[in-house]
Design an enzyme around this catalytic site. Sequence first.
Site: not given
Length: 243
Positions: A133, A169
Amino acid sequence: MTQERTPTILATSGGLIRGQRTEVAFGPLLHHAIELSGATRPSLVYVGTAMGDGSAQGLRMIEAGQAAGIPVRLLKLFPMPNVDDFDDYLLSHDVVWVGGGSVANLLALWRLHGLDSALTRAWQAGVVLGGVSAGSLCWHQGGTTDSFSPELTPVTNGLALLPYSNGVHYDSEPRRRPLFQELIAAGTLADGYATEDGTGLVFRGTTLVEAVTEIKDKRAYSVRRSGEGVQEESLPTRLLANG
């Protein structure tokens, strides 16, 4: 430290899984980062700046490393740096793994303390850089982030070790995919690559050499500006052992 000198980055939307005897465990993606180092007795530095160097997460990483037989040490900036010399510390390890959280805060603090430059030198020296991330976005020119509010916005001041944008994501947060494409189409972000949860991108130097996944049938993508829109292409994605 390994003698491998090729600058290497593994940029992911994964890496940690639920542990059996620990809260979290190293997943196949994180194990792959270690394998990429080529070290026979690898060691890893965990950087948790994006979550404010929370002691609980640091302890979880140390315990996960113990379960995997991999020594894990922490690099912290709160309340002050926990090492005197970033370069010596980073170069004495084989892998740097950066956790998720606020990529905007991470970048600001790294630059304030000069950690950005030290990480660049470590990368050039062959230390494998990886993360999830925020720990993926940071190595790129930019991407989409919720660092500023619950609404996703662009971040465009990444370290740019990789001259691309990065979408993380890509399949689990509904706004990620359309916004990433919109920003590339508008020229706000450079052409780039995106990862569904559980997938990662292996770069040697600045060249993408492979997309990998720890979850069967998950994908990574190339997203490029084309006319007034974008062209999205699914990449061949290799399932890692134990994935």
